[in-house]
Design an enzyme around this catalytic site. Structure first.
Site, short mmCIF file in Angstrom:
data_model
loop_
_atom_site.label_atom_id
_atom_site.label_comp_id
_atom_site.label_asym_id
_atom_site.label_seq_id
_atom_site.Cartn_x
_atom_site.Cartn_y
_atom_site.Cartn_z
CE LYS A 1 -10.45 -5.22 6.60
NZ LYS A 1 -10.59 -6.14 5.36
CB VAL B 1 -0.95 -0.12 1.19
CG1 VAL B 1 -1.95 1.14 1.07
CG2 VAL B 1 -1.88 -1.18 1.26
N1 HSE Z 1 -6.59 -9.34 3.99
C1 HSE Z 1 -7.82 -8.33 3.88
C2 HSE Z 1 -8.79 -8.95 2.86
C3 HSE Z 1 -7.52 -7.07 3.14
O1 HSE Z 1 -8.60 -10.10 2.28
O2 HSE Z 1 -10.00 -8.49 2.68
C4 HSE Z 1 -6.98 -6.22 4.12
O3 HSE Z 1 -7.69 -5.94 5.13
#
Ligand code: HSE
Length: 433
Positions: A205, A14
């Site tokens: 999240k 990123v």
């Molecule tokens: N590894 C995560 C996913 C992306 O597969 O969505 C980063 O949070």
């Protein structure tokens, strides 16, 4: 406007994407926002390493503290990964009055309370669009576009890797292990894919989304998390026959009494539900606000370009704050909602798959236990033929309390006629979107 000095801590996928795309679209950004950015320092663990994106001489440093110490750096972009070191960076950068942009979901989910308290006390804005659902602008949407709404619920597919695995299992009939191996080969899953498949990446999240919707940081101990490791090709096939797909769904909900519930678990979603058509590594969030009604967001939840698109959007916001002064509080605590609803009290219909002996009376015993716990059976499906010498029995259960369901499950598991560990998944009620 003069150029804004930024420092990037972490130059992996990123970080290098942010640099590359700032170079690519810097003039467009300047035209649209009036802001331009100059990357003054990039902190990397291994300065000698050959990189895909080359950096000018003198920019690279092995120590992120050099970014914090540089008076010309107004914004620090934290993309290091991990939790303890980024937390240290946040503390020092905020105390130095620098705006911080991050994509670190684990850090915010675990330490958001402390970080925002410190940032607000120092009047330092923080931005974190890249932390949830990669390139989908869901943080800006909840913070700004839906600011006049009470968010009743959000349901999302927030982990691309697990959605890729479930999609491949659905499309090809393959089992979990080869689908995971494929996701790793394609570079979707991390070398250690634990957080992707055990549900915790999505849970981090979900905690961030819940903090915005409900004004509090939910302790991870109060989030119910079940990963996709237990989903088999059989479950996918049986669910399909019953009219559902299995998806790892993050659910964030305010109940009428004000209590809030956050959970992440494999969930049977009706074929016609909008989230059922979200395939592969894509993410989606379906949100319901009391004013706006229903809204759907769909896009790439991971990867270099989508995630750096979100970081760059945060840089533009940081530039706006620097230009006009003042704060743009990334999180506002309030007490308009109650505590977390204990998981035991949460209600859901369920899918229960058992492996049982093929003899009379088995179904009656199981139905008896369910009845004793006040759990109704909506339908029963018995597969034609045995699987590994056992008879699969699938029960679709009416809405039940999670606590009662767990008690019944423990009793059912201990029956002699039940030959393997039962699989229990939530079912999304058949309300269509
Ligand atoms: N590894 C995560 C996913 C992306 O597969 O969505 C980063 O949070």
């Amino acid at each position: 406007m003069e150029s804004i000095g930024i420092g990037i801590a972490g130059f992996g996928t990123v970080g290098s994407g942010v640099y590359k795309n700032l170079e690519k679209n810097g003039s467009l950004l300047r035209e649209r926002t009036g802001a331009s950015f100059s990357v003054r320092k990039v902190a990397v663990k291994n300065p000698g390493k050959k990189r895909e994106v080359e950096l000018p001489a003198g920019v690279v440093t092995p120590d992120w503290r050099d970014l914090v110490a540089d008076p010309e750096i107004r914004v620090v972009v934290e993309l290091m990964g991990g939790v303890e070191e980024p937390l240290q960076l946040f503390r020092e950068a905020i105390l130095a009055g620098k705006i911080v942009v991050t994509g670190n979901k684990a850090l915010l989910a675990e330490h958001g309370h402390e970080i925002f308290q410190l940032a607000n006390s120092k009047n330092v804005p923080l931005f974190y669009e890249a932390a949830v659902a990669g390139g989908i602008p869901i943080i800006q949407a909840v913070r700004h576009a839906f600011v006049g709404n009470r968010i009743e619920s959000m349901q999302g597919i927030l982990n691309g890797t697990s959605n890729y695995i479930l999609t491949r299992m659905q499309d090809t009939g393959m089992d979990f292990a080869p689908a995971l191996a494929e996701a790793q080969e394609l570079g979707y899953a991390e070398a250690d894919p634990a957080l992707d498949i055990n549900g915790w990446d999505a849970a981090h999240k979900a905690i961030i989304l819940a903090s915005l919707a409900y004004g509090k940081w939910i302790p991870s101990s109060q989030v119910y998390v079940q990963g996709i490791e237990g989903v088999t090709a059989y479950d996918i096939r049986f669910a399909d026959m019953l009219g559902y797909k299995i998806k790892l769904i993050a659910s964030i909900r305010a109940h009428e009494d004000g209590r809030i519930a956050v959970r992440v678990c494999p969930t049977l979603i009706p074929h016609e539900h909008v989230l059922a058509s979200v395939s592969g590594v894509f993410n989606a969030i379906w949100l319901r606000g009391d004013v706006v009604g229903e809204s759907l967001f769909y896009g790439r939840g991971a990867g270099q370009d989508p995630t750096s698109s979100s970081v760059i959007a945060d840089l533009a916001q940081a530039a706006a704050v620097l230009g006009r002064g003042g704060n743009d509080r990334g999180f506002a605590a309030h007490d308009l909602y109650g505590d977390c609803l204990p998981m035991a009290e949460s209600l859901s219909p369920y899918y229960l798959r058992l492996a049982v002996e093929d003899r009379p009376g088995v179904l009656a015993q199981i139905a008896g236990i369910l009845a004793n716990h006040d759990i109704g059976i909506a339908s029963v499906m018995q597969s034609q033929g045995l699987i590994d010498g056992k008879l699969p029995l699938i029960l679709m259960l009416h809405q039940a309390r999670h606590g009662k369901m767990q008690e019944a499950l423990a009793e059912i598991s201990s029956l002699r006629c039940v030959l393997a560990e039962p699989r229990l998944f939530h079912v999304e009620p058949t309300k269509k979107v």
